[in-house]
Scaffold this motif. Structure first.
Motif, PDB file in Angstrom:
ATOM      1  N   UNK A  10      39.425  -1.770 -79.599  1.00 41.17           N
ATOM      2  CA  UNK A  10      40.184  -3.002 -79.817  1.00 41.17           C
ATOM      3  C   UNK A  10      39.985  -3.995 -78.667  1.00 41.17           C
ATOM      4  N   UNK A  11      39.949  -3.456 -77.435  1.00 42.81           N
ATOM      5  CA  UNK A  11      39.755  -4.306 -76.263  1.00 42.81           C
ATOM      6  C   UNK A  11      38.366  -4.944 -76.273  1.00 42.81           C
ATOM      7  N   UNK A  12      37.355  -4.113 -76.597  1.00 40.81           N
ATOM      8  CA  UNK A  12      35.975  -4.633 -76.676  1.00 40.81           C
ATOM      9  C   UNK A  12      35.895  -5.708 -77.764  1.00 40.81           C
ATOM     10  N   UNK A  17      35.590 -11.311 -79.365  1.00 35.96           N
ATOM     11  CA  UNK A  17      36.149 -12.476 -80.067  1.00 35.96           C
ATOM     12  C   UNK A  17      36.403 -13.616 -79.080  1.00 35.96           C
ATOM     13  N   UNK A  18      36.928 -13.267 -77.893  1.00 36.92           N
ATOM     14  CA  UNK A  18      37.217 -14.290 -76.883  1.00 36.92           C
ATOM     15  C   UNK A  18      35.923 -14.961 -76.410  1.00 36.92           C
ATOM     16  N   UNK A  19      34.870 -14.128 -76.169  1.00 36.66           N
ATOM     17  CA  UNK A  19      33.569 -14.666 -75.730  1.00 36.66           C
ATOM     18  C   UNK A  19      32.981 -15.543 -76.834  1.00 36.66           C
ATOM     19  N   UNK A  20      33.092 -15.057 -78.095  1.00 33.44           N
ATOM     20  CA  UNK A  20      32.569 -15.820 -79.233  1.00 33.44           C
ATOM     21  C   UNK A  20      33.304 -17.156 -79.359  1.00 33.44           C
ATOM     22  N   UNK A  21      34.646 -17.119 -79.166  1.00 29.15           N
ATOM     23  CA  UNK A  21      35.438 -18.349 -79.259  1.00 29.15           C
ATOM     24  C   UNK A  21      35.040 -19.319 -78.154  1.00 29.15           C
ATOM     25  N   UNK A  22      34.907 -18.777 -76.917  1.00 34.52           N
ATOM     26  CA  UNK A  22      34.488 -19.621 -75.793  1.00 34.52           C
ATOM     27  C   UNK A  22      33.097 -20.222 -76.045  1.00 34.52           C
ATOM     28  N   UNK A  23      32.160 -19.379 -76.560  1.00 40.30           N
ATOM     29  CA  UNK A  23      30.803 -19.856 -76.866  1.00 40.30           C
ATOM     30  C   UNK A  23      30.856 -20.966 -77.920  1.00 40.30           C
ATOM     31  N   UNK A  24      31.697 -20.734 -78.936  1.00 45.30           N
ATOM     32  CA  UNK A  24      31.825 -21.705 -80.022  1.00 45.30           C
ATOM     33  C   UNK A  24      32.377 -23.036 -79.500  1.00 45.30           C
ATOM     34  N   UNK A  25      33.437 -22.963 -78.676  1.00 42.23           N
ATOM     35  CA  UNK A  25      34.108 -24.173 -78.194  1.00 42.23           C
ATOM     36  C   UNK A  25      33.289 -24.896 -77.130  1.00 42.23           C
TER      37      UNK A  25
END
Length: 200
Positions: A10-12, A17-25
């Motif tokens: 879950x942590x990974x 998801x956080x890295x993907x969101x940051x990459x997206x934004x």
């Protein structure tokens, strides 16, 4: 504190998801916007290039038309003045009238441009007789510069002089306006005239 395998997954997943969101934004969306802006700019530039090419083509066509029109004018209107040259016209009038009448006044009216040519009127007042007036009209008809008689007013003074007719004549002359350069020197400057200033 030790995480269970499920918590680790879950942590990974959360980190991903956080890295993907940051990459997206911060990476993908700005790049996508920049690409969209570049596409719009490229499209506008392509349109401007196309318009410039069309303008250049139009300019070339216009230059060709002007050249053709100039060639036509040089042949079709070869008896028109090249330019509205007032000194040349005044000398022409002086030479044409010669001894066919006593010139009282010559006035050059303001010329107007119409259909690529310039036309202007010359108002001429002189005293003459019938025979000389007919000779003068014929001289204007056969002269090197094309002209038309706009109006003619004749008054018989009924005196015993050799020139009893007072004539007011308006002649229209035409010029090609094929040049905007006046001659540096006029050939008539060296001529012999009855008075020191032929323009008076």
């Amino acid at each position: 504190m030790k995480l269970t395998k499920k918590e680790q997954r879950l942590l990974i997943g959360a980190v991903f998801v956080a890295v993907a969101a940051l990459f997206l934004v911060y990476v993908y969306l700005p790049l996508d916007k920049e690409i969209s802006d570049l596409k719009i700019e490229s499209s506008e530039l392509s349109m401007k290039i196309q318009q410039a090419e069309q303008r250049q083509e139009s300019v070339l066509k216009l230059k060709k038309q002007i050249s053709d029109m100039q060639e036509e004018m040089d042949t079709k209107y070869d008896d028109f003045l090249k330019i509205w040259d007032q000194p040349q016209l005044l000398v022409f009038m002086e030479e044409t009238i010669d001894d066919l009448g006593l010139k009282k006044s010559v006035e050059l009216l303001e010329p107007v441009v119409s259909g690529g040519t310039k036309s202007g009127d010359i108002s001429l007042a002189l005293k003459t007789n019938y025979d000389d007036l007919m000779k003068l009209i014929k001289k204007f008809e056969k002269a090197k510069y094309f002209s038309t008689v706009s109006s003619m007013e004749i008054v018989d003074s009924e005196d015993d002089s050799s020139d009893p007719l007072e004539v007011n004549l308006i002649l229209s002359f035409y010029s090609q306006e094929s040049t905007d350069t006046y001659p540096d020197k006029y050939s008539f400057i060296n001529g012999k005239y009855k008075k020191s200033n032929i323009f008076q």
